[in-house]
Design an enzyme around this catalytic site. Structure first.
Site, PDB file in Angstrom:
ATOM      1  N   ILE A   1       0.748  -1.348  -0.116  1.00  0.00           N
ATOM      2  CA  ILE A   1      -0.136  -0.048  -0.122  1.00  0.00           C
ATOM      3  C   ILE A   1       0.910   1.304   0.042  1.00  0.00           C
ATOM      4  CG2 ILE A   1      -1.587   1.246   1.361  1.00  0.00           C
ATOM      5  CD1 ILE A   1      -2.738  -1.323   2.117  1.00  0.00           C
TER       6      ILE A   1
ATOM      7  N   GLU B   1       4.834   2.959   1.526  1.00  0.00           N
ATOM      8  CA  GLU B   1       6.349   2.806   2.193  1.00  0.00           C
ATOM      9  C   GLU B   1       6.439   4.175   2.906  1.00  0.00           C
ATOM     10  OE1 GLU B   1       9.219   0.908   0.293  1.00  0.00           O
ATOM     11  OE2 GLU B   1      10.769   1.330   1.725  1.00  0.00           O
TER      12      GLU B   1
ATOM     13  N   TYR C   1       9.011   4.721   8.402  1.00  0.00           N
ATOM     14  CA  TYR C   1       8.787   3.707   9.700  1.00  0.00           C
ATOM     15  C   TYR C   1       8.759   2.450   9.142  1.00  0.00           C
ATOM     16  CZ  TYR C   1       4.661   4.050   7.130  1.00  0.00           C
ATOM     17  OH  TYR C   1       3.711   4.165   6.077  1.00  0.00           O
ATOM     18  N   GLY C   2       8.331   2.133   7.922  1.00  0.00           N
ATOM     19  CA  GLY C   2       8.149   0.706   7.243  1.00  0.00           C
ATOM     20  C   GLY C   2       7.442   0.745   6.178  1.00  0.00           C
TER      21      GLY C   2
ATOM     22  N   VAL D   1       3.565  -0.683   4.474  1.00  0.00           N
ATOM     23  CA  VAL D   1       2.285  -1.371   4.946  1.00  0.00           C
ATOM     24  C   VAL D   1       1.793  -1.976   3.684  1.00  0.00           C
ATOM     25  CG1 VAL D   1      -0.132  -0.479   5.458  1.00  0.00           C
ATOM     26  CG2 VAL D   1       1.675   0.934   6.283  1.00  0.00           C
TER      27      VAL D   1
ATOM     28  N   ASP E   1       0.316  13.116  16.082  1.00  0.00           N
ATOM     29  CA  ASP E   1       0.743  13.310  14.721  1.00  0.00           C
ATOM     30  C   ASP E   1      -0.554  13.540  13.982  1.00  0.00           C
ATOM     31  OD1 ASP E   1       2.396  14.405  13.099  1.00  0.00           O
ATOM     32  OD2 ASP E   1       3.280  12.331  12.494  1.00  0.00           O
TER      33      ASP E   1
END
Lengths: 283, 369
Positions: free
Chosen positions: B93, B95, B98-99, B101, B161
């Site tokens: 989905i 990037e 953090y990482g 998805v 956030d």
């Protein structure tokens, strides 16, 4: 509402812990749990860490042994990982290096007490600059932190008993009795060395601490079955006595042999060797 | 974790992609976590009818138990994480730093979830504290409009956030707050150092943080809400500043520079001395939002208020007359729907628009010939 639903061990987890499945006797597991918690406590004091983080670490540590065996993980490493993790959770993170140095000192001191020179004063030898000790301990720390998270399913929610203790003491009219307060507080702290925080609800543990306090200081509290004072706090007699028993067993005088045995089984390697020796001995 | 309480959408037809956010961590010990939203459909449905809390599992007659001490059996057992391989990874989905998805499918139940895989390679301090806070916040905060965590999974490879890019909208128009990477337990005493000033994506950052306050409150989130409200009206972010100084001057321009009345504590903020205040000017809300009703403007200005003490609270904001004037908020079931991008649905062109009559061109062609 969800905030008060912290995880507790299930009946099957209580009946047969992974360590006991692996042949570790119940009393040895109990002593190793307590020793691991003492190390956490000592490290916390040396690092001037907040008590909330230390207590949370001990609770995570106790939960861990309901899903993991001491044959797979050493109580030293897991204690270190638990303190590191709990310090983050309580928003007072520790530096890895500080924690590793302190644990190195504690473990050296422990092995000194077992060595032939145990009659001499202990002297700490800082780890060598080029040695591998630091990196080994660091790997162990990162690994055990991850293992704790993984094996607890990332549910690291912890509820501490102190605030509720004060409310209960007030209700019972004991909050002005400094000695009673100190003692009850102390029992709650000591209880962290036992598995009770992973077994019973907080009110039960607090009632047990007050019960022991009242017994030792001979403070009369309304206690005629079936309506004893702890009913007020949603607790029953059986559980109060059981938790009290866990706490009082901590103070049982250990033989020199028992004390040595625990100190010598801080790592999983030592536990495995002990198991091999004792398994063959029993055959 | 069977505690999923929040049905994400009150409507029946929903795309499931946002029902789960999962996280997974590939690294040292190869952990993956997943945060998912919803359990199986049946569970959700039943929860929608009854209370969306786990309470309906309790026996009803428990007269001697205080509500603060639920039955022992209500406590969850100590349960290890499942393996990330209980999910089948579908498409990626998004990037971020953090990482990554992914969309993923639960192999057992077939549920579609979002799977968030954390990048741990860069971590020097063990498991990232921001991820811990995020998981903690998601686990303890179950709400219809918050992305629900379903579980944290591990593999063997191992928000304060608030901003528009952290609001997920499903194809039924329901919004969910995602990304709690900076969420913190609030209310506990925080150590001597106070809280960090490095919170909230720049454009949505409240002025007190910009000016170096180390104690701040939930009011900072309400400022962010104000920025999001303005963004929805403007169709673009309100303060698109490159840096903090530019942001401050943009805020000064819109709100007018702070005064003793509008922000009594201004001068005591750490960085206030380093900033020279422009000459007093009136605010420019009306010029910026010419089509907003006066009640709407009042809400916006109550959110975008300098003094955190005077800024509207979330409870007050919900009672604001803006929400009772026409047009009234729609029931979620009445939200417009649109194709789910995650499921690969495409918007169908409503009709081929007729082209101009051919004949009209002939004259031109003729002329050219």
């Amino acid at each position: 509402m969800a905030s008060i639903l912290y995880p507790l061990a299930s009946l099957s987890q209580i009946e047969k812990t992974p360590s006991r499945e692996d042949g570790i006797p119940e009393d040895l597991e109990e002593d190793l749990r307590a020793y691991g918690c003492k190390l956490i406590h000592q490290a916390g004091i040396l690092l001037k860490q907040k008590q909330v983080a230390v207590a949370a670490a001990q609770i995570l540590f106790q939960r861990f042994w309901f899903v993991s065996s001491m044959k797979q993980f050493g109580v030293g490493d897991v204690g270190m990982g638990a303190l590191y993790l709990a310090s983050k959770l309580e928003e007072c993170p520790l530096r890895m290096r500080d924690l590793i140095n302190v644990y190195d000192l504690l473990l050296q001191r422990a092995s000194h007490s077992l060595s032939s020179k145990s009659d001499q004063d202990f002297r700490y030898h800082p780890m060598s600059y080029f040695g591998s000790t630091f990196y080994e301990l660091k790997d162990a720390l990162v690994l055990s932190e991850m293992q704790i998270l993984k094996r607890l399913g990332f549910n690291v929610h912890v509820v501490l008993p102190y605030g509720t203790l004060i409310s209960y003491l007030r209700i019972l009219g004991l909050d002005k009795n400094t000695e009673a307060c100190t003692r009850a507080w102390g029992y709650l702290n000591d209880a962290h060395q036992t598995p009770v925080y992973a077994l019973y609800q907080i009110p039960t543990i607090i009632c047990a601490a007050i019960y022991l306090t009242a017994m030792h200081l001979q403070i009369p509290l309304p206690a005629s079955s079936p309506l004893s004072w702890w009913e007020l706090f949603d607790t029953n007699e059986e559980d109060v006595l059981s938790v009290s028993g866990h706490i009082m067993r901590l103070y049982r005088e250990r033989t020199a042999e028992e004390r040595r045995r625990v100190v010598g089984l801080v790592t999983k390697k030592e536990v495995r060797r002990w198991l091999e020796e004792n398994m063959t001995a029993s055959k | 974790m069977s505690l999923e309480s929040g049905p994400s959408t009150p409507s029946k037809r929903r795309s499931k992609w946002e029902e789960y956010v999962e996280e997974d961590l590939p690294h040292i010990s190869h952990l993956k976590r997943r945060i998912k939203h919803k359990p199986s459909k049946e569970v959700e449905e039943s929860q929608e009818v009854a209370h969306p809390t786990p309470n309906n599992l309790t026996p009803t007659f428990k007269p001697l138990h205080s509500i603060f001490v639920p039955a022992r059996t209500r406590h969850p057992p100590i349960l290890p994480s499942r393996s990330v391989y209980s999910y089948e990874r579908l498409n990626q989905i998004e990037e971020g730093s953090y990482g990554v998805v992914f969309r993923a499918r639960d192999k057992k139940t077939g549920d579609i979830v979002a799977l968030k895989k954390l990048k741990l390679d860069e971590e020097k301090n063990g498991f990232p504290i921001t991820a811990l806070r995020e998981i903690y916040a998601l686990m303890s905060c179950r709400h219809d409009n918050v992305v629900g965590i379903r579980e944290v999974v591990v593999g063997d490879t191992l928000t304060q956030d608030l901003k528009t890019s952290n609001l997920l909208m499903n194809n039924r128009g329901t919004i969910k707050v995602a990304d709690f990477g900076l969420a913190r337990r609030y209310g506990d005493p925080v150590g001597v150092g106070g809280m960090t000033q490095l919170v909230v994506t720049l454009w949505y950052r409240a002025p007190e943080i910009l000016l170096g306050a180390t104690t701040y409150s939930t009011a900072i989130d309400l400022w962010s809400v104000g920025c999001i409200f303005a963004e929805l009206l403007l169709k673009e972010p309100l303060f698109q500043a490159q840096g903090e100084l530019e942001l401050i001057s943009m805020i000064f321009k819109l709100l007018g520079p702070p005064t003793k009345q509008s922000w009594p504590d201004y001068s005591s903020l750490p960085l206030a001395k380093t900033i020279s205040l422009p000459s007093p000017q009136p605010h420019q809300f009306r010029q910026k939002f010419p089509y907003l009703t006066s009640v709407g403007l009042d809400l916006l200005m109550s959110l975008l208020t300098y003094d955190p003490e005077q800024r509207i609270s979330a409870e007050e904001a919900l009672q604001h007359p803006y929400f009772s004037e026409s047009p009234l908020p729609k029931h979620p079931d009445m939200f417009g729907s649109f194709p789910s991008a995650a499921a690969g649905e495409k918007r169908r062109k409503p009709y081929e628009s007729p082209t101009a009559p051919r004949g009209a061109n002939y004259g031109v062609l003729d002329e050219m010939q």
